[in-house]
Design a protein around this motif. Structure first.
Motif, PDB file in Angstrom:
ATOM      1  N   CYS A   1     -29.726 -56.298  -6.644  1.00  0.00           N
ATOM      2  CA  CYS A   1     -29.378 -55.827  -7.756  1.00  0.00           C
ATOM      3  C   CYS A   1     -30.183 -54.757  -8.276  1.00  0.00           C
ATOM      4  O   CYS A   1     -30.191 -53.782  -7.598  1.00  0.00           O
ATOM      5  N   GLY A   2     -31.094 -54.574  -9.452  1.00  0.00           N
ATOM      6  CA  GLY A   2     -31.539 -53.475 -10.065  1.00  0.00           C
ATOM      7  C   GLY A   2     -32.637 -52.804  -9.120  1.00  0.00           C
ATOM      8  O   GLY A   2     -32.794 -51.669  -9.044  1.00  0.00           O
ATOM      9  N   ILE A   3     -33.313 -53.576  -8.450  1.00  0.00           N
ATOM     10  CA  ILE A   3     -34.525 -53.423  -7.606  1.00  0.00           C
ATOM     11  C   ILE A   3     -33.922 -53.144  -6.353  1.00  0.00           C
ATOM     12  O   ILE A   3     -34.031 -51.917  -5.838  1.00  0.00           O
ATOM     13  N   LYS A   4     -33.404 -54.019  -5.627  1.00  0.00           N
ATOM     14  CA  LYS A   4     -32.902 -53.888  -4.338  1.00  0.00           C
ATOM     15  C   LYS A   4     -32.035 -52.467  -4.045  1.00  0.00           C
ATOM     16  O   LYS A   4     -32.077 -52.013  -2.809  1.00  0.00           O
ATOM     17  N   ILE A   5     -31.155 -52.267  -5.157  1.00  0.00           N
ATOM     18  CA  ILE A   5     -30.380 -50.904  -4.879  1.00  0.00           C
ATOM     19  C   ILE A   5     -31.241 -49.739  -4.467  1.00  0.00           C
ATOM     20  O   ILE A   5     -30.594 -48.766  -4.035  1.00  0.00           O
ATOM     21  N   LEU A   6     -32.197 -49.736  -5.060  1.00  0.00           N
ATOM     22  CA  LEU A   6     -33.199 -48.312  -4.757  1.00  0.00           C
ATOM     23  C   LEU A   6     -33.504 -48.166  -3.258  1.00  0.00           C
ATOM     24  O   LEU A   6     -34.016 -47.296  -2.948  1.00  0.00           O
ATOM     25  N   PHE A   7     -33.487 -49.154  -2.472  1.00  0.00           N
ATOM     26  CA  PHE A   7     -33.516 -48.850  -0.852  1.00  0.00           C
ATOM     27  C   PHE A   7     -32.525 -48.002  -0.589  1.00  0.00           C
ATOM     28  O   PHE A   7     -32.870 -47.338   0.646  1.00  0.00           O
ATOM     29  N   GLY A   8     -31.525 -47.728  -1.181  1.00  0.00           N
ATOM     30  CA  GLY A   8     -30.392 -46.649  -0.782  1.00  0.00           C
ATOM     31  C   GLY A   8     -30.937 -45.223  -1.074  1.00  0.00           C
ATOM     32  O   GLY A   8     -30.697 -44.292  -0.719  1.00  0.00           O
ATOM     33  N   LEU A   9     -32.220 -45.146  -1.649  1.00  0.00           N
ATOM     34  CA  LEU A   9     -32.770 -43.563  -1.875  1.00  0.00           C
ATOM     35  C   LEU A   9     -33.397 -43.326  -0.399  1.00  0.00           C
ATOM     36  O   LEU A   9     -33.718 -42.250  -0.316  1.00  0.00           O
ATOM     37  N   VAL A  10     -33.709 -44.368   0.370  1.00  0.00           N
ATOM     38  CA  VAL A  10     -34.263 -44.250   1.765  1.00  0.00           C
ATOM     39  C   VAL A  10     -33.047 -43.798   2.705  1.00  0.00           C
ATOM     40  O   VAL A  10     -32.144 -44.484   2.884  1.00  0.00           O
ATOM     41  N   PRO A  11     -33.159 -42.616   3.356  1.00  0.00           N
ATOM     42  CA  PRO A  11     -32.150 -42.320   4.118  1.00  0.00           C
ATOM     43  C   PRO A  11     -31.779 -42.977   5.621  1.00  0.00           C
ATOM     44  O   PRO A  11     -32.788 -43.486   6.175  1.00  0.00           O
ATOM     45  N   GLY A  12     -30.614 -43.432   5.619  1.00  0.00           N
ATOM     46  CA  GLY A  12     -30.001 -43.825   6.996  1.00  0.00           C
ATOM     47  C   GLY A  12     -30.804 -44.760   7.638  1.00  0.00           C
ATOM     48  O   GLY A  12     -31.524 -45.946   7.275  1.00  0.00           O
ATOM     49  N   LEU A  13     -31.194 -44.373   8.981  1.00  0.00           N
ATOM     50  CA  LEU A  13     -32.094 -44.993   9.993  1.00  0.00           C
ATOM     51  C   LEU A  13     -33.469 -45.396   9.527  1.00  0.00           C
ATOM     52  O   LEU A  13     -34.012 -46.429  10.100  1.00  0.00           O
ATOM     53  N   SER A  14     -33.991 -44.640   8.496  1.00  0.00           N
ATOM     54  CA  SER A  14     -35.509 -45.009   8.097  1.00  0.00           C
ATOM     55  C   SER A  14     -35.622 -46.356   7.522  1.00  0.00           C
ATOM     56  O   SER A  14     -36.451 -46.876   7.624  1.00  0.00           O
ATOM     57  N   LYS A  15     -34.557 -46.759   7.017  1.00  0.00           N
ATOM     58  CA  LYS A  15     -34.529 -48.129   6.517  1.00  0.00           C
ATOM     59  C   LYS A  15     -34.956 -49.022   7.791  1.00  0.00           C
ATOM     60  O   LYS A  15     -35.581 -50.124   7.183  1.00  0.00           O
ATOM     61  N   ALA A  16     -34.455 -49.048   8.699  1.00  0.00           N
ATOM     62  CA  ALA A  16     -34.754 -49.912   9.813  1.00  0.00           C
ATOM     63  C   ALA A  16     -36.243 -50.025  10.126  1.00  0.00           C
ATOM     64  O   ALA A  16     -36.987 -51.016  10.335  1.00  0.00           O
ATOM     65  N   ASN A  17     -36.842 -48.997  10.016  1.00  0.00           N
ATOM     66  CA  ASN A  17     -38.367 -48.775  10.184  1.00  0.00           C
ATOM     67  C   ASN A  17     -39.091 -49.725   9.125  1.00  0.00           C
ATOM     68  O   ASN A  17     -40.189 -50.415   9.289  1.00  0.00           O
ATOM     69  N   TYR A  18     -38.642 -49.933   7.777  1.00  0.00           N
ATOM     70  CA  TYR A  18     -39.307 -50.584   6.881  1.00  0.00           C
ATOM     71  C   TYR A  18     -39.117 -52.035   6.952  1.00  0.00           C
ATOM     72  O   TYR A  18     -39.548 -53.085   6.879  1.00  0.00           O
ATOM     73  N   HIS A  19     -37.749 -52.324   7.621  1.00  0.00           N
ATOM     74  CA  HIS A  19     -37.421 -53.738   7.969  1.00  0.00           C
ATOM     75  C   HIS A  19     -38.460 -54.271   9.172  1.00  0.00           C
ATOM     76  O   HIS A  19     -38.847 -55.446   9.169  1.00  0.00           O
ATOM     77  N   LEU A  20     -38.681 -53.306  10.119  1.00  0.00           N
ATOM     78  CA  LEU A  20     -39.557 -53.650  11.250  1.00  0.00           C
ATOM     79  C   LEU A  20     -40.923 -53.984  10.861  1.00  0.00           C
ATOM     80  O   LEU A  20     -41.709 -54.684  11.343  1.00  0.00           O
ATOM     81  N   LYS A  21     -41.439 -53.132   9.921  1.00  0.00           N
ATOM     82  CA  LYS A  21     -42.977 -53.128   9.421  1.00  0.00           C
ATOM     83  C   LYS A  21     -43.317 -54.198   8.517  1.00  0.00           C
ATOM     84  O   LYS A  21     -44.161 -54.801   8.524  1.00  0.00           O
ATOM     85  N   MET A  22     -42.095 -54.504   7.695  1.00  0.00           N
ATOM     86  CA  MET A  22     -42.355 -55.771   7.224  1.00  0.00           C
ATOM     87  C   MET A  22     -41.156 -56.714   6.979  1.00  0.00           C
ATOM     88  O   MET A  22     -40.178 -56.787   6.210  1.00  0.00           O
ATOM     89  N   SER A  23     -41.373 -57.650   8.134  1.00  0.00           N
ATOM     90  CA  SER A  23     -40.365 -58.579   8.361  1.00  0.00           C
ATOM     91  C   SER A  23     -40.678 -59.787   7.494  1.00  0.00           C
ATOM     92  O   SER A  23     -39.816 -60.539   7.401  1.00  0.00           O
ATOM     93  N   ARG A  24     -41.891 -59.980   6.586  1.00  0.00           N
ATOM     94  CA  ARG A  24     -41.956 -60.937   5.500  1.00  0.00           C
ATOM     95  C   ARG A  24     -41.159 -60.459   4.157  1.00  0.00           C
ATOM     96  O   ARG A  24     -41.418 -59.270   3.633  1.00  0.00           O
ATOM     97  N   LYS A  25     -40.562 -61.281   3.573  1.00  0.00           N
ATOM     98  CA  LYS A  25     -39.979 -60.762   2.424  1.00  0.00           C
ATOM     99  C   LYS A  25     -40.656 -60.421   1.154  1.00  0.00           C
ATOM    100  O   LYS A  25     -40.588 -59.680   0.514  1.00  0.00           O
ATOM    101  N   GLU A  26     -41.944 -61.129   1.236  1.00  0.00           N
ATOM    102  CA  GLU A  26     -42.964 -60.722   0.338  1.00  0.00           C
ATOM    103  C   GLU A  26     -43.522 -59.247   0.268  1.00  0.00           C
ATOM    104  O   GLU A  26     -43.492 -58.710  -0.741  1.00  0.00           O
ATOM    105  N   GLU A  27     -43.729 -58.930   1.510  1.00  0.00           N
ATOM    106  CA  GLU A  27     -44.015 -57.440   1.894  1.00  0.00           C
ATOM    107  C   GLU A  27     -42.864 -56.650   1.483  1.00  0.00           C
ATOM    108  O   GLU A  27     -43.092 -55.299   1.049  1.00  0.00           O
ATOM    109  N   PHE A  28     -41.733 -56.807   1.842  1.00  0.00           N
ATOM    110  CA  PHE A  28     -40.704 -56.189   1.571  1.00  0.00           C
ATOM    111  C   PHE A  28     -40.098 -56.088   0.092  1.00  0.00           C
ATOM    112  O   PHE A  28     -39.958 -54.716  -0.467  1.00  0.00           O
ATOM    113  N   ALA A  29     -40.575 -56.946  -0.692  1.00  0.00           N
ATOM    114  CA  ALA A  29     -40.304 -56.895  -2.038  1.00  0.00           C
ATOM    115  C   ALA A  29     -41.571 -56.025  -2.622  1.00  0.00           C
ATOM    116  O   ALA A  29     -40.866 -55.386  -3.593  1.00  0.00           O
TER     117      ALA A  29
END
Length: 382
Positions: free
Chosen positions: A163-191
């Motif tokens: 919703c209001g916070i998660k939508i901001l991940f769309g500011l990160v371009p394309g495949l760069s999103k995958a790098n953040y998932h890889l670096k922060m596989s714990r939901k607390e870090e991703f948050a």
């Protein structure tokens, strides 16, 4: 003064009805002329996760985008529209997503530019960063005077709510999103990463499409759920707390909500002021949650470590639906997927349970399944 969040009834997507509800939701929480000035360049950022028709409830409905475009114009400002969908985003793929969602046609009719989020990028400072002090984002997000986000209210297999916070991940371009998932596989870090991004973006306004939301195993393959609501706030984290309350999440169930409270970015429900509808009248008691990641109830602490692997839902390829398009393989952050002998195979030792494959599969062929031994202890989303 307490943060204001509006909750307004809107029983359908008729344009006049949406226009009234959007304006009521915004004017209930602010004077729009004080946050959008004449001559401002304003980025309207919808949720454009994947190629889907509006009735699928995967993307923001185009009627809300049109309503905001017209409001921005009336204020003497200049709207642009942009988002980065999930996965590998070629120019043709992004164009197809705009076309299928109906938002591309709205922009064409209203004479509003669609800005490039994929190739025109810039590194920015994150003033409130906890994990990150800098991130690479779409340049369009920096080269505007104000950002308005327009999320679709949906469940999310990893973060529970988008919703209001998660939508901001769309500011990160394309495949760069995958790098953040890889670096922060714990939901607390991703948050915390998402909240770092929020400190940069600082949307002037967030307007939520909750007319038809998505429940179950969202954000792409859940089930549309009619809620007949539009919500708005100048405070995105406060808005997410209220949205969570409406659909029956405890604050601590949504990682971004919990992290925001810990960081002092928002309070709990009693610390907010809700205008419009009475929450008791709009709460949904049977909103279906996604499969919960990990053991969540009835397990002693000493067993949680032992059961962690079997209790985390695993992505499984449904061969009857799979077309071998390789979207899952090409977008797996940990490269845990491959095609072999006309089948998608998954290396569960490498799988980080980010569920990007489930989110991005255009056929809904990646299912989330829980080990039979763990089913008594997890929420299965049904």
């Amino acid at each position: 003064m307490k943060p204001l969040v509006s909750v307004i009834r809107c029983p359908g997507y008729d344009q006049e009805m949406v226009d009234r509800a959007v304006r009521a939701s915004i004017t209930s929480v602010c004077d729009p002329s004080e946050i959008i000035r004449p001559g401002h360049r304003v980025l309207i950022k919808p949720n454009l996760l994947a190629k889907a028709r509006p009735e699928k409830a995967v993307t923001t409905h185009p009627s809300l985008v049109r309503a905001l475009i017209n409001l921005v114009k009336e204020l003497g400002a200049h709207p642009v529209v942009g988002d980065s969908p999930g996965g590998v985003n070629t120019e043709a793929a992004v164009r197809g997503i705009y076309r299928e969602s109906g938002i591309g046609e709205v922009c064409r009719q209203e004479g509003v530019p669609i800005v490039d989020f994929e190739t025109n990028v810039v590194e920015v400072n994150l003033p409130g960063g906890k994990l990150y002090r800098k991130m690479t984002v779409a340049r369009a997000s920096r080269d505007v005077d104000a950002i308005i986000t327009v999320p679709k209210l949906k469940t999310h297999g990893f973060m529970m709510l988008t919703c209001g916070i998660k939508i901001l991940f769309g500011l990160v371009p394309g495949l760069s999103k995958a790098n953040y998932h890889l670096k922060m596989s714990r939901k607390e870090e991703f948050a915390d990463m998402l909240l770092d991004l929020y400190s940069y973006a600082a949307p002037r306004l967030t307007v939520v499409d909750g007319v038809v939301a998505m429940e179950g195993n969202g954000p792409a393959h859940g089930v549309p759920r009619k809620l007949d609501l539009i919500l708005a706030s100048t405070d995105s984290v406060a808005l997410d707390v209220v949205v969570s309350e409406v659909i029956g999440y405890r604050l601590e169930e949504v990682p971004t909500n919990l992290a925001a409270v810990k960081r002092g970015l928002t309070g709990e429900l009693q610390d907010l002021e809700i205008v419009g509808e009475d929450l008791d009248e709009v709460r949904v008691s049977d909103f279906v949650k996604p499969i919960t990641r990990g053991v969540v109830r009835g397990v002693p602490p000493f067993l949680k470590h032992l059961l962690k692997d079997i209790s985390s839902p695993k992505p499984v390829s449904n061969e009857s639906r799979c077309t071998l398009c390789r979207v899952c393989v090409d977008n797996c952050p940990s490269q845990a997927m491959r095609v072999e002998k006309e089948r998608v195979l998954i290396d569960y030792q490498e799988c980080i349970r980010c569920y990007c494959c489930h989110e991005l599969c255009p056929e809904g062929a990646i299912e989330l399944r829980v080990h039979p031994l763990a089913r008594p202890f997890v929420h299965t989303g049904s």
